[in-house]
Design a protein around this motif. Structure first.
Motif, PDB file in Angstrom:
ATOM      1  N   LYS A   1       0.818  -1.221   0.000  1.00 13.91           N
ATOM      2  CA  LYS A   1       0.000   0.000   0.000  1.00 13.91           C
ATOM      3  C   LYS A   1       0.854   1.274   0.000  1.00 13.91           C
ATOM      4  N   SER A   2       2.036   1.243   0.627  1.00 11.31           N
ATOM      5  CA  SER A   2       2.884   2.434   0.658  1.00 11.31           C
ATOM      6  C   SER A   2       3.495   2.737  -0.701  1.00 11.31           C
ATOM      7  N   ASN A   3       3.621   1.692  -1.548  1.00  8.46           N
ATOM      8  CA  ASN A   3       4.191   1.918  -2.878  1.00  8.46           C
ATOM      9  C   ASN A   3       3.325   2.827  -3.722  1.00  8.46           C
ATOM     10  N   ALA A   4       2.009   2.750  -3.511  1.00  5.75           N
ATOM     11  CA  ALA A   4       1.085   3.533  -4.332  1.00  5.75           C
ATOM     12  C   ALA A   4       1.333   5.028  -4.165  1.00  5.75           C
ATOM     13  N   ILE A   5       1.466   5.505  -2.919  1.00  6.48           N
ATOM     14  CA  ILE A   5       1.662   6.935  -2.697  1.00  6.48           C
ATOM     15  C   ILE A   5       3.048   7.364  -3.158  1.00  6.48           C
ATOM     16  N   VAL A   6       4.033   6.459  -3.073  1.00  7.81           N
ATOM     17  CA  VAL A   6       5.371   6.761  -3.593  1.00  7.81           C
ATOM     18  C   VAL A   6       5.307   6.946  -5.107  1.00  7.81           C
ATOM     19  N   MET A   7       4.532   6.103  -5.779  1.00  2.00           N
ATOM     20  CA  MET A   7       4.388   6.230  -7.228  1.00  2.00           C
ATOM     21  C   MET A   7       3.653   7.521  -7.602  1.00  2.00           C
ATOM     22  N   VAL A   8       2.631   7.885  -6.822  1.00  2.00           N
ATOM     23  CA  VAL A   8       1.928   9.149  -7.072  1.00  2.00           C
ATOM     24  C   VAL A   8       2.902  10.318  -6.963  1.00  2.00           C
ATOM     25  N   ASP A   9       3.741  10.298  -5.929  1.00  3.76           N
ATOM     26  CA  ASP A   9       4.741  11.356  -5.745  1.00  3.76           C
ATOM     27  C   ASP A   9       5.676  11.433  -6.945  1.00  3.76           C
ATOM     28  N   ALA A  10       6.115  10.259  -7.419  1.00  2.00           N
ATOM     29  CA  ALA A  10       7.025  10.237  -8.570  1.00  2.00           C
ATOM     30  C   ALA A  10       6.343  10.737  -9.834  1.00  2.00           C
ATOM     31  N   LEU A  11       5.094  10.328 -10.052  1.00  2.00           N
ATOM     32  CA  LEU A  11       4.359  10.774 -11.246  1.00  2.00           C
ATOM     33  C   LEU A  11       4.201  12.295 -11.243  1.00  2.00           C
ATOM     34  N   LYS A  12       3.906  12.870 -10.080  1.00  2.00           N
ATOM     35  CA  LYS A  12       3.745  14.318  -9.989  1.00  2.00           C
ATOM     36  C   LYS A  12       5.072  15.019 -10.236  1.00  2.00           C
ATOM     37  N   LYS A  13       6.159  14.460  -9.696  1.00  2.00           N
ATOM     38  CA  LYS A  13       7.459  15.080  -9.893  1.00  2.00           C
ATOM     39  C   LYS A  13       7.930  14.973 -11.338  1.00  2.00           C
ATOM     40  N   LEU A  14       7.478  13.954 -12.034  1.00  2.00           N
ATOM     41  CA  LEU A  14       7.828  13.790 -13.447  1.00  2.00           C
ATOM     42  C   LEU A  14       6.883  14.555 -14.367  1.00  2.00           C
ATOM     43  N   GLY A  15       5.808  15.109 -13.796  1.00  2.00           N
ATOM     44  CA  GLY A  15       4.868  15.887 -14.590  1.00  2.00           C
ATOM     45  C   GLY A  15       3.986  15.062 -15.499  1.00  2.00           C
ATOM     46  N   ILE A  16       3.780  13.781 -15.160  1.00  2.00           N
ATOM     47  CA  ILE A  16       2.942  12.910 -16.001  1.00  2.00           C
ATOM     48  C   ILE A  16       1.751  12.366 -15.213  1.00  2.00           C
ATOM     49  N   ASP A  17       1.443  12.980 -14.075  1.00  2.00           N
ATOM     50  CA  ASP A  17       0.306  12.537 -13.268  1.00  2.00           C
ATOM     51  C   ASP A  17      -1.025  12.745 -13.975  1.00  2.00           C
ATOM     52  N   HIS A  18      -1.068  13.685 -14.935  1.00  2.00           N
ATOM     53  CA  HIS A  18      -2.337  13.979 -15.615  1.00  2.00           C
ATOM     54  C   HIS A  18      -2.838  12.808 -16.454  1.00  2.00           C
ATOM     55  N   PHE A  19      -1.977  11.844 -16.758  1.00  2.00           N
ATOM     56  CA  PHE A  19      -2.405  10.667 -17.505  1.00  2.00           C
ATOM     57  C   PHE A  19      -3.206   9.685 -16.636  1.00  2.00           C
ATOM     58  N   PHE A  20      -3.110   9.833 -15.316  1.00  2.00           N
ATOM     59  CA  PHE A  20      -3.638   8.809 -14.420  1.00  2.00           C
ATOM     60  C   PHE A  20      -4.551   9.419 -13.353  1.00  2.00           C
ATOM     61  N   GLY A  21      -5.421  10.336 -13.790  1.00  2.00           N
ATOM     62  CA  GLY A  21      -6.276  11.057 -12.852  1.00  2.00           C
ATOM     63  C   GLY A  21      -7.155  10.157 -12.006  1.00  2.00           C
ATOM     64  N   GLU A  22      -7.828   9.185 -12.615  1.00  2.00           N
ATOM     65  CA  GLU A  22      -8.747   8.322 -11.871  1.00  2.00           C
ATOM     66  C   GLU A  22      -7.996   7.458 -10.872  1.00  2.00           C
ATOM     67  N   GLU A  23      -6.887   6.876 -11.310  1.00  2.00           N
ATOM     68  CA  GLU A  23      -6.112   6.008 -10.420  1.00  2.00           C
ATOM     69  C   GLU A  23      -5.546   6.791  -9.230  1.00  2.00           C
ATOM     70  N   ILE A  24      -5.056   7.997  -9.499  1.00  2.00           N
ATOM     71  CA  ILE A  24      -4.488   8.808  -8.426  1.00  2.00           C
ATOM     72  C   ILE A  24      -5.575   9.249  -7.451  1.00  2.00           C
ATOM     73  N   SER A  25      -6.748   9.606  -7.968  1.00  2.00           N
ATOM     74  CA  SER A  25      -7.851   9.996  -7.084  1.00  2.00           C
ATOM     75  C   SER A  25      -8.237   8.862  -6.148  1.00  2.00           C
ATOM     76  N   ALA A  26      -8.272   7.647  -6.669  1.00  2.00           N
ATOM     77  CA  ALA A  26      -8.607   6.488  -5.835  1.00  2.00           C
ATOM     78  C   ALA A  26      -7.564   6.267  -4.748  1.00  2.00           C
TER      79      ALA A  26
END
Length: 500
Positions: free
Chosen positions: A14-39
């Motif tokens: 479960k902790s990996n998910a928030i680490v991945m969200v942090d990485a996606l935001k830092k890479l500027g590609i979080d906008h591709f995964f809006g639904e998954e990140i919201s969940a």
């Protein structure tokens, strides 16, 4: 994208998910995964206080959850960090050796809305990260220095993403995830870079065809700098047409500023301002002013037509009034200098917020993004929103902090620091600058509050306001040789180089 999406939906822990969200935001590609990140954020928010009670909870775990939750507008209190503080309200000393935790805490501290805990977090993390650098290896030391110099919330996302690409593997526990994210970020960067280069060619042609540089030889001719504002405020392919129109508006903020700063003729400037207020026949104006007004009218009408074709509303009157408001503020400053009047610091800053040009740009941006006139957007149009006033204050004060002028600008200009010292004769230059920096910090706190919790404006408009505030440090951070090294690095990284 599918690999990353699968890993977000089915993380190994479960902790990996928030680490991945942090990485996606830092890479500027979080906008591709809006639904998954919201969940993931919903789950994180619902379980955060339960996680705090776990005996082995780490500072990194909480800081990494706090940051994206607050950015997304969740009502998460900074009190979550009290778990790591002693009875004296200080962070526990063992945390001073936790470099990963300190980095996460430092990043979280900049999401401050005036909270004492986050002031303490910033001081604590800054002190111990600075002292840790000399004991770290080259790669980790470079990351710490970059974190201290360019915290994510205060920095340009695209610029930070380029640097973060080389650090991704430090944060991700899954090699597959890191490689997929890195490949996606590199592809996105290369596509955007090509698009930005094409847009810059178009805007250069527009500027050349407009012919205003030949009419106003005294004014700045800095089309690249003007385009950078738009490229920063509205990143991504969906806003290509909007960036072109916004750059046209930016150019006239600079041009009008130069007319009022350099042309020391109050009578002509008054006539020019009256013409823009009334939007009437310009035949009585001097030639260079008439050429500027005709071009401004052409551009403003073109933007209004663009908005009408896109969204079915014509904001021509609102756009014209925004230019009148800007010129009125410029005229106030011109009269101060012509009459050798010295305004007090508060009077200067109040007018300077308007003369920064931020209000006019935000009105144009509001309509370019399709907003209609409502009670909420009236605050933007009338210049009363914190998204406008705080961004403008940050720009004005940052500009006034610098001792160096724009390398191509001449003429008269004021300075909040100078007027503050005149209002407070016992105040030293260093003390006045410290006071000014505190005002900038307070403006950031107000801007944060509006950005995190205003639900009535589109996230694109709010992000554009924040991006403009972030861009200020790039545009006004002069070195001793009156150059802008950060801006030059930004240009080379995002527009003309950095293809790896």
């Amino acid at each position: 994208m599918e690999k990353v999406r699968t890993m977000l939906s089915q993380p190994s822990h479960k902790s990996n998910a928030i680490v991945m969200v942090d990485a996606l935001k830092k890479l500027g590609i979080d906008h591709f995964f809006g639904e998954e990140i919201s969940a993931i954020l919903d789950s994180s928010y619902n379980n955060m206080y339960k996680t705090l009670k776990e005996s082995d909870v780490k500072l990194t775990d909480i800081a990494l959850q706090f940051k994206p939750l607050r950015e997304a507008g969740y009502d998460v209190s900074s009190d979550v960090f009290q778990r790591f503080m002693n009875e004296n309200g200080e962070f526990k000393q063992y945390l001073s050796k936790d470099v990963e935790g300190l980095i996460s805490l430092h990043e979280a501290s900049f999401l401050n809305m005036g909270e004492e805990i986050l002031y303490t977090a910033k001081d604590f993390s800054t002190m111990h990260l600075q002292s840790s650098v000399k004991h770290l290896g080259q790669r980790c030391g470079a990351l710490v220095r970059h974190t201290l110099d360019y915290p994510h919330h205060m920095s340009l996302k695209q610029y930070k993403a380029r640097h973060y690409l080389t650090q991704v593997l430090l944060y991700l526990t899954s090699d597959d995830a890191s490689l997929s994210m890195k490949e996606l970020a590199q592809t996105e960067f290369q596509l955007n870079q090509q698009l930005y280069q094409d847009e810059f060619k178009k805007i250069k042609r527009w500027w050349s065809d407009l012919g205003l540089a030949r009419e106003l030889t005294f004014a700045r001719d800095q089309i690249l700098k003007w385009y950078l504002w738009s490229m920063t405020a509205l990143p991504g392919p969906q806003f290509s047409k909007h960036r072109l129109e916004m750059t046209k508006s930016v150019s006239f903020v600079y041009i009008l500023d130069d007319i009022f700063d350099i042309k020391d003729n109050p009578e002509e400037l008054t006539l020019f301002t009256q013409t823009i207020n009334r939007w009437e026949d310009s035949s009585a104006l001097p030639g260079y002013m008439r050429a500027c007004f005709i071009a401004l009218n052409e551009v403003t009408s073109g933007i209004a037509q663009f908005v009408e074709e896109e969204y079915g509303l014509n904001p021509i009157n609102n756009l014209r009034r925004s230019w009148a408001t800007l010129c009125n503020a410029f005229l106030v400053e011109a009269r101060w200098f012509a009459d050798k009047q010295v305004p007090n610091a508060e009077e200067y800053l109040r007018n300077g917020i308007t003369s920064s040009g931020v209000h006019s740009l935000m009105v144009h941006l509001l309509f370019l993004l399709g907003h209609r006139v409502t009670n909420e957007t009236l605050h933007i149009i009338e210049g009363n929103s914190a998204l406008v006033t705080c961004t403008a204050k940050i720009l004005r004060l940052w500009d006034d902090l610098g001792s160096a002028k724009d390398e191509n600008q001449e003429g008269f200009d004021g300075s909040y620091v100078e007027y503050y010292i005149k209002d407070n004769p016992s105040c030293s230059l260093n003390a006045a600058k410290l006071h000014t920096k505190k005002l900038i910090s307070k403006s950031w706190e107000e801007l944060n509050k509006e950005y995190f919790f205003n639900k009535s404006l589109s996230p694109y408009f709010k992000e554009a306001s924040l991006n403009c505030a972030r861009m200020v440090n790039v545009m006004y951070n002069y070195d001793e040789e009156q150059q802008l090294p950060l801006m030059n690095d930004y240009i080379q990284n995002l527009l003309f180089g950095g293809n790896n």
